[in-house]
Design a protein around this motif. Structure first.
Motif, PDB file in Angstrom:
ATOM      1  N   LEU A   1      -6.516 -10.775   4.450  1.00 15.93           N
ATOM      2  CA  LEU A   1      -5.541 -10.148   3.760  1.00 15.93           C
ATOM      3  C   LEU A   1      -5.297 -10.497   3.085  1.00 15.93           C
ATOM      4  CD1 LEU A   1      -4.385  -7.725   7.868  1.00 15.93           C
ATOM      5  CD2 LEU A   1      -6.044  -7.137   5.506  1.00 15.93           C
ATOM      6  N   ALA A   2      -4.209 -11.196   3.026  1.00 17.41           N
ATOM      7  CA  ALA A   2      -3.526 -12.199   2.121  1.00 17.41           C
ATOM      8  C   ALA A   2      -4.120 -11.766   0.671  1.00 17.41           C
ATOM      9  CB  ALA A   2      -2.853 -13.371   2.624  1.00 17.41           C
ATOM     10  N   LEU A   3      -5.696 -12.446  -0.034  1.00 16.35           N
ATOM     11  CA  LEU A   3      -6.312 -12.820  -0.300  1.00 16.35           C
ATOM     12  C   LEU A   3      -6.576 -10.777  -1.559  1.00 16.35           C
ATOM     13  CD1 LEU A   3      -8.446 -14.152  -2.590  1.00 16.35           C
ATOM     14  CD2 LEU A   3     -10.522 -13.641  -0.612  1.00 16.35           C
ATOM     15  N   GLY A   4      -6.992  -9.996  -0.351  1.00 13.20           N
ATOM     16  CA  GLY A   4      -7.321  -9.041  -1.095  1.00 13.20           C
ATOM     17  C   GLY A   4      -6.387  -7.934  -1.116  1.00 13.20           C
ATOM     18  N   PHE A   5      -5.057  -7.625  -0.399  1.00 20.00           N
ATOM     19  CA  PHE A   5      -4.141  -7.043  -1.442  1.00 20.00           C
ATOM     20  C   PHE A   5      -3.749  -8.409  -2.536  1.00 20.00           C
ATOM     21  CE2 PHE A   5      -2.720  -6.029   2.743  1.00 20.00           C
ATOM     22  CZ  PHE A   5      -3.298  -4.333   2.232  1.00 20.00           C
ATOM     23  N   GLY A   6      -4.123  -9.622  -2.591  1.00 16.89           N
ATOM     24  CA  GLY A   6      -3.826 -10.308  -3.303  1.00 16.89           C
ATOM     25  C   GLY A   6      -4.187  -9.913  -4.838  1.00 16.89           C
ATOM     26  N   VAL A   7      -5.742  -9.219  -4.499  1.00 17.16           N
ATOM     27  CA  VAL A   7      -6.615  -8.748  -6.002  1.00 17.16           C
ATOM     28  C   VAL A   7      -5.994  -7.384  -5.923  1.00 17.16           C
ATOM     29  CG1 VAL A   7      -9.103  -8.093  -6.140  1.00 17.16           C
ATOM     30  CG2 VAL A   7      -8.452 -10.243  -5.053  1.00 17.16           C
ATOM     31  N   ALA A   8      -5.762  -6.214  -4.565  1.00 13.35           N
ATOM     32  CA  ALA A   8      -5.464  -5.644  -4.926  1.00 13.35           C
ATOM     33  C   ALA A   8      -4.596  -5.294  -5.756  1.00 13.35           C
ATOM     34  CB  ALA A   8      -5.379  -4.495  -3.905  1.00 13.35           C
ATOM     35  N   PHE A   9      -2.951  -5.853  -6.037  1.00 14.34           N
ATOM     36  CA  PHE A   9      -2.432  -5.808  -6.580  1.00 14.34           C
ATOM     37  C   PHE A   9      -1.611  -6.309  -8.430  1.00 14.34           C
ATOM     38  CE2 PHE A   9       0.357  -5.525  -2.058  1.00 14.34           C
ATOM     39  CZ  PHE A   9       0.096  -4.193  -2.416  1.00 14.34           C
ATOM     40  N   THR A  10      -2.996  -6.773  -7.975  1.00 14.67           N
ATOM     41  CA  THR A  10      -2.955  -6.613  -9.572  1.00 14.67           C
ATOM     42  C   THR A  10      -2.923  -5.646 -10.915  1.00 14.67           C
ATOM     43  OG1 THR A  10      -5.717  -6.963  -9.686  1.00 14.67           O
ATOM     44  CG2 THR A  10      -4.608  -9.069  -9.502  1.00 14.67           C
ATOM     45  N   PRO A  11      -2.002  -5.646 -11.864  1.00 17.56           N
ATOM     46  CA  PRO A  11      -1.711  -4.634 -12.214  1.00 17.56           C
ATOM     47  C   PRO A  11      -2.794  -3.426 -12.897  1.00 17.56           C
ATOM     48  CG  PRO A  11      -0.482  -6.417 -13.486  1.00 17.56           C
ATOM     49  CD  PRO A  11      -1.481  -6.688 -12.141  1.00 17.56           C
ATOM     50  N   THR A  12      -4.270  -3.902 -13.486  1.00 16.96           N
ATOM     51  CA  THR A  12      -5.679  -3.540 -13.198  1.00 16.96           C
ATOM     52  C   THR A  12      -5.711  -2.806 -12.536  1.00 16.96           C
ATOM     53  OG1 THR A  12      -5.931  -4.631 -15.365  1.00 16.96           O
ATOM     54  CG2 THR A  12      -7.544  -3.308 -14.691  1.00 16.96           C
ATOM     55  N   ASN A  13      -5.868  -3.351 -11.122  1.00 20.08           N
ATOM     56  CA  ASN A  13      -6.241  -2.481 -10.279  1.00 20.08           C
ATOM     57  C   ASN A  13      -5.477  -1.610  -9.359  1.00 20.08           C
ATOM     58  OD1 ASN A  13      -8.613  -4.396 -10.135  1.00 20.08           O
ATOM     59  ND2 ASN A  13      -8.226  -5.305  -8.628  1.00 20.08           N
ATOM     60  N   LEU A  14      -4.461  -1.850  -9.434  1.00 18.75           N
ATOM     61  CA  LEU A  14      -3.744  -0.921  -9.489  1.00 18.75           C
ATOM     62  C   LEU A  14      -3.346   0.418 -10.025  1.00 18.75           C
ATOM     63  CD1 LEU A  14       0.088  -2.492  -8.341  1.00 18.75           C
ATOM     64  CD2 LEU A  14      -1.434  -1.612  -7.171  1.00 18.75           C
ATOM     65  N   LEU A  15      -3.478   0.117 -11.613  1.00 12.47           N
ATOM     66  CA  LEU A  15      -3.579   1.552 -12.246  1.00 12.47           C
ATOM     67  C   LEU A  15      -5.194   2.193 -12.112  1.00 12.47           C
ATOM     68  CD1 LEU A  15      -3.354   3.426 -15.148  1.00 12.47           C
ATOM     69  CD2 LEU A  15      -4.315   1.055 -16.552  1.00 12.47           C
ATOM     70  N   VAL A  16      -6.118   1.289 -11.770  1.00 18.59           N
ATOM     71  CA  VAL A  16      -7.139   1.838 -11.600  1.00 18.59           C
ATOM     72  C   VAL A  16      -7.692   3.064 -10.323  1.00 18.59           C
ATOM     73  CG1 VAL A  16      -9.837   1.209 -10.835  1.00 18.59           C
ATOM     74  CG2 VAL A  16      -9.032   0.311 -12.578  1.00 18.59           C
ATOM     75  N   ALA A  17      -6.541   1.872  -9.416  1.00 19.25           N
ATOM     76  CA  ALA A  17      -6.640   2.808  -8.033  1.00 19.25           C
ATOM     77  C   ALA A  17      -6.167   4.180  -8.297  1.00 19.25           C
ATOM     78  CB  ALA A  17      -5.759   2.529  -7.050  1.00 19.25           C
ATOM     79  N   ALA A  18      -5.048   4.319  -8.772  1.00 18.26           N
ATOM     80  CA  ALA A  18      -4.182   5.433  -8.732  1.00 18.26           C
ATOM     81  C   ALA A  18      -4.845   6.538  -9.674  1.00 18.26           C
ATOM     82  CB  ALA A  18      -2.324   5.236  -9.934  1.00 18.26           C
ATOM     83  N   ILE A  19      -5.634   6.222 -10.651  1.00 19.63           N
ATOM     84  CA  ILE A  19      -6.638   7.152 -11.503  1.00 19.63           C
ATOM     85  C   ILE A  19      -7.346   7.696 -10.686  1.00 19.63           C
ATOM     86  CG2 ILE A  19      -8.277   6.945 -13.347  1.00 19.63           C
ATOM     87  CD1 ILE A  19      -6.094   5.162 -14.954  1.00 19.63           C
ATOM     88  N   GLY A  20      -8.361   6.986  -9.368  1.00 20.71           N
ATOM     89  CA  GLY A  20      -9.199   7.418  -9.456  1.00 20.71           C
ATOM     90  C   GLY A  20      -8.711   8.203  -7.963  1.00 20.71           C
ATOM     91  N   SER A  21      -7.305   8.478  -7.326  1.00 21.08           N
ATOM     92  CA  SER A  21      -7.211   8.459  -6.829  1.00 21.08           C
ATOM     93  C   SER A  21      -6.747  10.178  -7.337  1.00 21.08           C
ATOM     94  CB  SER A  21      -5.473   8.280  -6.286  1.00 21.08           C
ATOM     95  OG  SER A  21      -5.731   6.844  -5.465  1.00 21.08           O
ATOM     96  N   PHE A  22      -6.419   9.465  -8.039  1.00 22.47           N
ATOM     97  CA  PHE A  22      -5.744  11.609  -8.946  1.00 22.47           C
ATOM     98  C   PHE A  22      -7.352  11.818  -9.484  1.00 22.47           C
ATOM     99  CE2 PHE A  22      -5.304  14.571 -12.529  1.00 22.47           C
ATOM    100  CZ  PHE A  22      -3.842  14.971 -12.513  1.00 22.47           C
ATOM    101  N   PHE A  23      -8.246  11.145  -9.662  1.00 21.23           N
ATOM    102  CA  PHE A  23      -8.937  12.573 -10.162  1.00 21.23           C
ATOM    103  C   PHE A  23     -10.487  12.557  -8.736  1.00 21.23           C
ATOM    104  CE2 PHE A  23     -14.019  11.533 -10.844  1.00 21.23           C
ATOM    105  CZ  PHE A  23     -14.189  12.595 -12.084  1.00 21.23           C
ATOM    106  N   GLY A  24     -10.303  11.886  -7.431  1.00 21.86           N
ATOM    107  CA  GLY A  24     -11.043  11.784  -6.470  1.00 21.86           C
ATOM    108  C   GLY A  24     -10.300  13.177  -6.018  1.00 21.86           C
ATOM    109  N   THR A  25      -9.447  14.015  -6.246  1.00 26.83           N
ATOM    110  CA  THR A  25      -8.320  14.690  -6.063  1.00 26.83           C
ATOM    111  C   THR A  25      -8.879  16.178  -6.583  1.00 26.83           C
ATOM    112  OG1 THR A  25      -6.152  13.743  -5.031  1.00 26.83           O
ATOM    113  CG2 THR A  25      -6.023  16.615  -5.342  1.00 26.83           C
TER     114      THR A  25
END
Length: 511
Positions: free
Chosen positions: A8-32
């Motif tokens: 999980l620590a490895l996973g959150f390390g990947v998810a919390f990179t600035p690029t992936n956080l931005l991508v997750a935010a864009i994807g969440s908004f677009f998906g909505t």
């Protein structure tokens, strides 16, 4: 336990990179937004972004995080138009209309939107925790489901349907039969025979589910609104004065949300079952359970529990569908099938070896589901008033606007004008069925389950050369048969006992 925490620590390390956080935010908004627009749905939303993600040379974990955020966001967004104007944004949101729209008509649109966002959040969170703790074991359990098990699961779903028939069971059964009939249109996959296609090549592949949903709900509902407007009896949907649900409503729906989340998760694990089946089964189960204990329950007329159950279940099932994709290389839903195709573009093969060969990708995706879920909740709750303001749009603008968006969504499926004509015909049929008080939920469930039920029955019988014994052989099928009989017989038995107790009480008071 230490191994899980490390991964999980490895996973959150990947998810919390600035690029992936931005991508997750864009994807969440677009998906909505994709979920809000009738006819598009998560499959089309994800499919639209696959070539864009690949063309941008995004790393595979970033591309997968983007697509997963769109998927989860679309499940969130589908509830918005279901609640506000009785038009489901995507297939899994059909059951949300049953109590969401009546709540909006009672002036509780913002409350219903915020409560559904909370139920969706809990559903996705429960499923994500399930993936973290149980993925390998549950993947093996899903493998135990063969064609016979899937067929009996569909039988159980239809038996659960009895709670949706309401006070007019004949009309409910008729609606389910119409849905089953629609599901049989097209070329028989086994024999190649045309069935009910009327020599129209456009019907060879059957009637797309989106066409049915848009016709029955978007077109049918808009025709009904137009009729009310022309007759001077417009449907008033007051703007909500309260923005968020209160503590009493949260307490009322808490166990419903948890139960439906767990049920949706286990249904989502089954390849092909999908969020639509999960939301229908969860709603039927909750209606049966609650009405047996609470005579004041108002399922179908604006019950908070009837809103929370399908929302928690469909989001939980959507998240749970990642388990067979990641662990077995088998798509758990149509959307995860598209995501598997995206992985092949990067020469990555999903399956058991993926956890060993690409731990950063797998656990980064799982961690990003938590991140995207939190983003969606934070994003959706403050916007409930913005969404609810749709109710203030005058009908002369709302009706053509919804129809235009719906027809664009239908045309996007196969790019054929035949679908536009067909959706109009189904819409007129849906309008007259509404006038006759025929419930839409059993019809939709018949369309959803009909094809799956038929295909799995024929596969099971082909294995045994027509011997029906295969439907009763495994412990899974036996358990499902018992459950199917129980959900039909037990409520009748309980009602009989209640009448007996009432009769004895009346006799005792008479003496």
């Amino acid at each position: 336990m230490n191994g899980i925490l490390d991964t999980l620590a490895l996973g959150f390390g990947v998810a919390f990179t600035p690029t992936n956080l931005l991508v997750a935010a864009i994807g969440s908004f677009f998906g909505t937004i994709v979920g809000v627009l009738p006819g598009l749905g998560p499959i089309n939303g994800v499919a639209m972004l696959v070539p864009i993600a690949f063309a941008m040379n995004l790393p595979p974990e970033t591309a997968l995080i983007l697509l997963a955020a769109v998927y989860v966001g679309a499940e969130y967004g589908g509830r918005i138009t279901s609640i506000l104007i009785n038009v489901p944004g995507e297939a899994a949101a059909v059951m949300t209309t049953l109590d969401g729209y009546p709540l909006a008509r009672q002036g509780l649109a913002s409350v219903a939107l915020s409560l559904s966002a909370w139920a969706s959040f809990i559903g996705s969170l429960v499923a994500t925790l399930g993936i973290i703790l149980l993925a390998p074991m549950l993947a093996g359990w899903a493998l135990a489901f063969g064609p016979a098990e899937y067929f009996v699961l569909m039988v159980f779903a239809f038996c659960a349907l009895t709670s949706l028939l309401g006070e007019q069971p004949v009309k409910g059964v008729l609606a389910a039969m119409i849905g089953l009939a629609i599901s049989t249109v097209g070329v028989d996959a086994n024999s190649g025979v045309y069935r009910y296609a009327f020599d129209l090549p456009h019907l060879a592949d059957g009637i797309d589910f989106v066409v049915v949903v848009i016709g029955l709900f978007a077109v049918g509902e808009m025709l009904q609104m137009l009729e009310k407007k022309l007759s001077g009896h417009s449907i008033d949907v007051p703007v909500s004065g309260r923005k968020l649900f209160n503590w009493r409503e949260l307490k009322l729906t808490s166990w419903t949300t948890v139960r439906s989340s767990v049920m949706g998760f286990f249904i989502g694990i089954l390849p092909g079952a999908g969020a639509s089946v999960a939301s229908a089964v969860a709603y039927a189960n909750e209606k049966r359970l609650v009405e047996g204990k609470d005579p004041e329950a108002k399922f179908g007329r604006g019950d908070m529990r009837g809103l929370a159950a399908p929302e928690a279940a469909n989001n939980s099932a959507a998240t749970g569908s990642f388990i067979p994709m990641l662990t077995l290389g088998v798509p758990g839903s149509g959307t995860t099938a598209v995501m598997m195709g995206a992985l092949t573009l990067y020469n990555i093969t999903p399956g058991p070896a993926l956890f060993e060969n690409q731990p950063g990708l797998v656990w980064g995706l799982i961690a990003s589901l938590v991140v995207a879920n939190v983003m969606l909740f934070v994003m959706n709750v403050p916007m409930v008033r913005v969404f609810a303001s749709m109710l203030s749009i005058p009908s002369w603008l709302l009706v053509p606007g919804v129809l235009a968006i719906s027809f664009v969504g239908v045309y996007a499926i196969n790019a054929t004008t035949f679908d536009l004509v067909l959706v109009a015909i189904i819409g007129v049929l849906g309008y007259f069925l509404r006038k006759l008080n025929v419930p839409m939920a059993p019809l939709i469930l018949g369309v959803v389950l009909g094809t799956m039920m038929e295909q799995n029955l024929r596969r099971a019988l082909s294995i045994t050369n027509g011997e029906l014994g295969i439907l009763f052989e495994s412990s899974v099928t036996k358990g499902l048969w018992v459950a199917a009989v129980a959900v039909v017989v037990l409520p009748m038995f309980l009602r009989y006992l209640a009448r007996r107790r009432a009769a004895r009480a009346t006799d005792a008071s008479g003496r």
